[in-house]
Design a protein around this motif. Structure first.
Motif, PDB file in Angstrom:
ATOM      1  N   ARG A 229       0.824  -1.205   0.000  1.00  0.00           N
ATOM      2  CA  ARG A 229       0.000   0.000   0.000  1.00  0.00           C
ATOM      3  C   ARG A 229       0.863   1.261   0.000  1.00  0.00           C
ATOM      4  NH1 ARG A 229      -4.850  -1.902   4.156  1.00  0.00           N
ATOM      5  NH2 ARG A 229      -6.326  -2.558   2.519  1.00  0.00           N
ATOM      6  N   ILE A 230       1.968   1.221   0.723  1.00  0.00           N
ATOM      7  CA  ILE A 230       2.886   2.365   0.743  1.00  0.00           C
ATOM      8  C   ILE A 230       3.515   2.550  -0.637  1.00  0.00           C
ATOM      9  CG2 ILE A 230       5.087   3.184   1.667  1.00  0.00           C
ATOM     10  CD1 ILE A 230       4.269   1.906   4.349  1.00  0.00           C
ATOM     11  N   ASN A 290       6.039  -2.124 -17.944  1.00  0.00           N
ATOM     12  CA  ASN A 290       6.964  -2.392 -16.842  1.00  0.00           C
ATOM     13  C   ASN A 290       6.261  -3.283 -15.824  1.00  0.00           C
ATOM     14  OD1 ASN A 290       8.313  -1.896 -14.169  1.00  0.00           O
ATOM     15  ND2 ASN A 290       9.666  -0.695 -15.478  1.00  0.00           N
ATOM     16  N   VAL A 291       6.889  -4.416 -15.484  1.00  0.00           N
ATOM     17  CA  VAL A 291       6.238  -5.428 -14.653  1.00  0.00           C
ATOM     18  C   VAL A 291       7.006  -5.636 -13.352  1.00  0.00           C
ATOM     19  CG1 VAL A 291       5.422  -7.816 -14.559  1.00  0.00           C
ATOM     20  CG2 VAL A 291       5.433  -6.585 -16.742  1.00  0.00           C
ATOM     21  N   ALA A 292       6.267  -5.717 -12.252  1.00  0.00           N
ATOM     22  CA  ALA A 292       6.836  -6.104 -10.952  1.00  0.00           C
ATOM     23  C   ALA A 292       6.274  -7.473 -10.597  1.00  0.00           C
ATOM     24  CB  ALA A 292       6.478  -5.085  -9.884  1.00  0.00           C
ATOM     25  N   ARG A 293       7.172  -8.440 -10.377  1.00  0.00           N
ATOM     26  CA  ARG A 293       6.730  -9.798 -10.027  1.00  0.00           C
ATOM     27  C   ARG A 293       6.741  -9.974  -8.518  1.00  0.00           C
ATOM     28  NH1 ARG A 293       9.597 -14.558 -13.288  1.00  0.00           N
ATOM     29  NH2 ARG A 293       8.315 -15.714 -11.805  1.00  0.00           N
ATOM     30  N   ARG A 294       5.625 -10.358  -7.984  1.00  0.00           N
ATOM     31  CA  ARG A 294       5.497 -10.559  -6.543  1.00  0.00           C
ATOM     32  C   ARG A 294       6.392 -11.705  -6.055  1.00  0.00           C
ATOM     33  NH1 ARG A 294       4.982  -9.113  -1.441  1.00  0.00           N
ATOM     34  NH2 ARG A 294       3.866 -10.643  -0.184  1.00  0.00           N
ATOM     35  N   SER A 295       6.505 -12.771  -6.849  1.00  0.00           N
ATOM     36  CA  SER A 295       7.225 -13.960  -6.401  1.00  0.00           C
ATOM     37  C   SER A 295       8.711 -13.718  -6.180  1.00  0.00           C
ATOM     38  CB  SER A 295       7.043 -15.104  -7.403  1.00  0.00           C
ATOM     39  OG  SER A 295       7.646 -14.776  -8.641  1.00  0.00           O
ATOM     40  N   VAL A 296       9.283 -12.743  -6.875  1.00  0.00           N
ATOM     41  CA  VAL A 296      10.722 -12.486  -6.732  1.00  0.00           C
ATOM     42  C   VAL A 296      10.994 -11.222  -5.915  1.00  0.00           C
ATOM     43  CG1 VAL A 296      11.309 -13.695  -8.857  1.00  0.00           C
ATOM     44  CG2 VAL A 296      10.824 -11.245  -8.946  1.00  0.00           C
ATOM     45  N   GLY A 297       9.935 -10.672  -5.335  1.00  0.00           N
ATOM     46  CA  GLY A 297      10.108  -9.533  -4.433  1.00  0.00           C
ATOM     47  C   GLY A 297      10.290  -8.191  -5.116  1.00  0.00           C
ATOM     48  N   ASP A 298       9.924  -8.078  -6.397  1.00  0.00           N
ATOM     49  CA  ASP A 298      10.025  -6.781  -7.069  1.00  0.00           C
ATOM     50  C   ASP A 298       9.148  -5.746  -6.369  1.00  0.00           C
ATOM     51  OD1 ASP A 298      11.670  -7.889  -8.955  1.00  0.00           O
ATOM     52  OD2 ASP A 298      10.112  -8.125 -10.487  1.00  0.00           O
ATOM     53  N   LYS A 299       9.661  -4.551  -6.206  1.00  0.00           N
ATOM     54  CA  LYS A 299       8.872  -3.484  -5.603  1.00  0.00           C
ATOM     55  C   LYS A 299       8.066  -2.756  -6.671  1.00  0.00           C
ATOM     56  CE  LYS A 299      11.615  -2.587  -1.467  1.00  0.00           C
ATOM     57  NZ  LYS A 299      12.283  -1.552  -0.645  1.00  0.00           N
ATOM     58  N   VAL A 300       6.912  -2.260  -6.271  1.00  0.00           N
ATOM     59  CA  VAL A 300       6.093  -1.440  -7.165  1.00  0.00           C
ATOM     60  C   VAL A 300       6.628  -0.015  -7.098  1.00  0.00           C
ATOM     61  CG1 VAL A 300       3.790  -0.519  -7.621  1.00  0.00           C
ATOM     62  CG2 VAL A 300       4.066  -2.888  -6.835  1.00  0.00           C
ATOM     63  N   THR A 301       7.111   0.462  -8.225  1.00  0.00           N
ATOM     64  CA  THR A 301       7.646   1.818  -8.301  1.00  0.00           C
ATOM     65  C   THR A 301       6.702   2.686  -9.137  1.00  0.00           C
ATOM     66  OG1 THR A 301       8.901   1.462 -10.340  1.00  0.00           O
ATOM     67  CG2 THR A 301       9.973   0.827  -8.255  1.00  0.00           C
ATOM     68  N   ALA A 302       7.048   3.941  -9.272  1.00  0.00           N
ATOM     69  CA  ALA A 302       6.231   4.863 -10.064  1.00  0.00           C
ATOM     70  C   ALA A 302       6.182   4.444 -11.529  1.00  0.00           C
ATOM     71  CB  ALA A 302       6.776   6.287  -9.943  1.00  0.00           C
ATOM     72  N   GLN A 303       7.182   3.669 -11.970  1.00  0.00           N
ATOM     73  CA  GLN A 303       7.241   3.231 -13.363  1.00  0.00           C
ATOM     74  C   GLN A 303       6.505   1.916 -13.604  1.00  0.00           C
ATOM     75  OE1 GLN A 303      10.200   4.399 -11.709  1.00  0.00           O
ATOM     76  NE2 GLN A 303       9.522   6.361 -12.599  1.00  0.00           N
ATOM     77  N   THR A 304       6.079   1.245 -12.546  1.00  0.00           N
ATOM     78  CA  THR A 304       5.445  -0.064 -12.698  1.00  0.00           C
ATOM     79  C   THR A 304       4.061   0.063 -13.309  1.00  0.00           C
ATOM     80  OG1 THR A 304       6.646  -0.919 -10.758  1.00  0.00           O
ATOM     81  CG2 THR A 304       4.713  -2.151 -11.496  1.00  0.00           C
ATOM     82  N   ASP A 305       3.822  -0.673 -14.384  1.00  0.00           N
ATOM     83  CA  ASP A 305       2.499  -0.720 -15.009  1.00  0.00           C
ATOM     84  C   ASP A 305       1.657  -1.872 -14.472  1.00  0.00           C
ATOM     85  OD1 ASP A 305       2.798   1.396 -17.088  1.00  0.00           O
ATOM     86  OD2 ASP A 305       4.410   0.066 -17.783  1.00  0.00           O
TER      87      ASP A 305
END
Length: 438
Positions: A229-230, A290-305
């Motif tokens: 959420r943050i 731009n993809v963030a994968r939950r399984s590998v711990g990618d963080k959601v950034t401002a660039q994440t789609d």
């Protein structure tokens, strides 16, 4: 003639299973190599017990996959409350994990034996269940026949029959009757399911409603939820959950169609089969997303789609990140997936038109205004856009979904009442013998 044909078919099935049993190891090994079997416990699939049988009455509850396992958890907890021993079998690694997380060592867990006579006989010889409770639509001929020959009462709970399954059984009525006559009771999810089981020869049949409604919302790890959420902040979000092949592509296209209208849009995609994540990542990247994968711990950034929810058991986490959810297997696949979990978490539910496997739940949600069906990608994009720009309409759908779930509750009590004639004698026997499971 037809009765003799049905018996001949079942005898052939029994014989084929016995002949195949010596070479079935290669199949189990192949599944194990793909992560679909627990390698360390694969012997349980041959009916070999992983632990001793407890003294006293024992109730066997079978739930094939994650959805069925979640649905029967409150039922199992109620049976445990009577002081009974319970063995729970599941058919997948993920459902075994759910059973462990939610029921722990209060139960005995085993993987269900393959529906082959040597495996089923070995399982039943060891565990000797006094009652078998089967969830939803698990019709395994050899298991049903073996339980029937041992006069073990079998009760189907939360029973449902899809359009396809019912049509298939209707083509073989004597075969259906030869199996369903072994069931001591069928407790169906809906009136339609009840009518279908009765038409196939099941007696008696009662209707309870959907046990899944009485389970409560799916859990979420508080720390993980707060962290996401943050990271997401005040960005607009929507989710496509329990998606099947082709629906992730549709969701990515909807994202591209809406991102200009909704700056900062984050699309959450949760595929039904997380093992497809690598292919989905390549597909989304090729679209310039731009993809963030939950399984590998990618963080959601401002660039994440796209946040790709390629994990198991975290549906409660993903649904708490949005107020709009498309439920899959309904646009590019047939049958649909259960909309109850999104509705429980006050999420506006969207789905394609192919939701016949959960017809009753969708019908109630739609009638109350908690769900809407869409025809195609463009209609889905329009519905998501409408809900994003119309707060009042979105909140009405969210509230209607929660209200519908509340109205649908009560299946657990009805199921326990129907099971009472089977469970009560075991409770008395357990207390008389001093083998209470508490």
């Amino acid at each position: 003639m037809s009765e003799r044909w049905a018996r001949a078919v079942l005898s052939s099935y029994r014989m084929a299973g016995s002949l195949a049993f010596p070479v079935i190891g290669a199949y189990v090994a192949w599944r194990s190599s793909r992560g679909k079997e627990d390698h360390a416990r694969r012997r349980e699939r041959y009916g070999l017990a992983g632990r001793p049988r407890p003294d006293g009455p024992l109730i066997w509850v079978h739930a094939a996959s994650v959805g069925e396992t979640i649905a029967v958890v409150p039922l199992v907890e109620s049976i445990l409350g009577y002081g009974m021993h319970v063995i729970v079998t599941t058919g997948t690694v993920t459902s075994a994990k759910v059973a462990e997380e939610r029921l722990g060592d209060r139960i005995i867990h085993q993987y269900v034996p393959l529906d082959l006579k040597p495996a089923v006989s070995r399982f039943l010889d060891h565990w000797q269940p006094d009652l078998a409770i089967i969830a939803e639509s698990e019709i395994w001929p050899m298991t049903i026949l073996e339980l029937g020959s041992r006069r073990v009462p079998q009760v189907l709970v939360n029973g449902r029959l899809s359009d396809r399954s019912f049509k298939s059984w209707r083509k073989r009525p004597y075969l259906a009757e030869a199996l369903f006559e072994n069931l001591a009771h069928v407790i169906a999810q809906s009136e339609l399911d009840g009518e279908r089981f009765a038409a196939l020869g099941a007696r008696p049949v009662t209707v309870s409603g959907n046990l899944k409604v009485d389970t409560g919302p799916p859990p979420a790890d508080p720390k993980a939820l707060e962290a996401l959420r943050i990271q997401i902040g005040r960005r607009p979000t929507w989710a496509a959950v329990s998606t099947h092949d082709g629906e992730e592509t549709v969701a990515a296209q909807v994202h591209s169609m809406l991102s200009a209208r909704h700056p900062g849009l984050l699309t959450i995609i949760v595929p039904r089969h997380p093992e497809r994540a690598e292919a989905l990542l390549a597909e989304f990247s090729a679209l310039g997303l731009n993809v963030a994968r939950r399984s590998v711990g990618d963080k959601v950034t401002a660039q994440t789609d796209i946040l790709l929810g390629d994990t198991i058991g975290e549906m409660g986490l993903y649904l708490r990140l949005t107020e709009i959810a498309f439920v899959g297997r309904s646009l590019t696949s047939d049958g649909g997936q259960n909309p109850i979990e999104p509705a429980m978490l006050e999420t506006a539910v969207l789905a394609g038109r192919n939701v016949q496997n959960f017809r009753d739940s969708y019908q109630r949600l739609i009638e109350n205004g908690g769900a809407k069906l869409v025809r195609d990608r463009d209609m889905l994009a329009g519905a998501v856009n409408f809900l994003m720009v119309n707060d009042a309409a979105r909140h009405r759908m969210m509230a209607a979904g929660m209200r519908t779930v509340t109205e649908m509750r009560g299946a657990l009590g009805k199921t326990l009442k129907a099971l009472e004639p089977f469970i009560q004698p075991l409770i008395v026997k357990s207390r008389l013998n001093g083998t209470n499971g508490r």
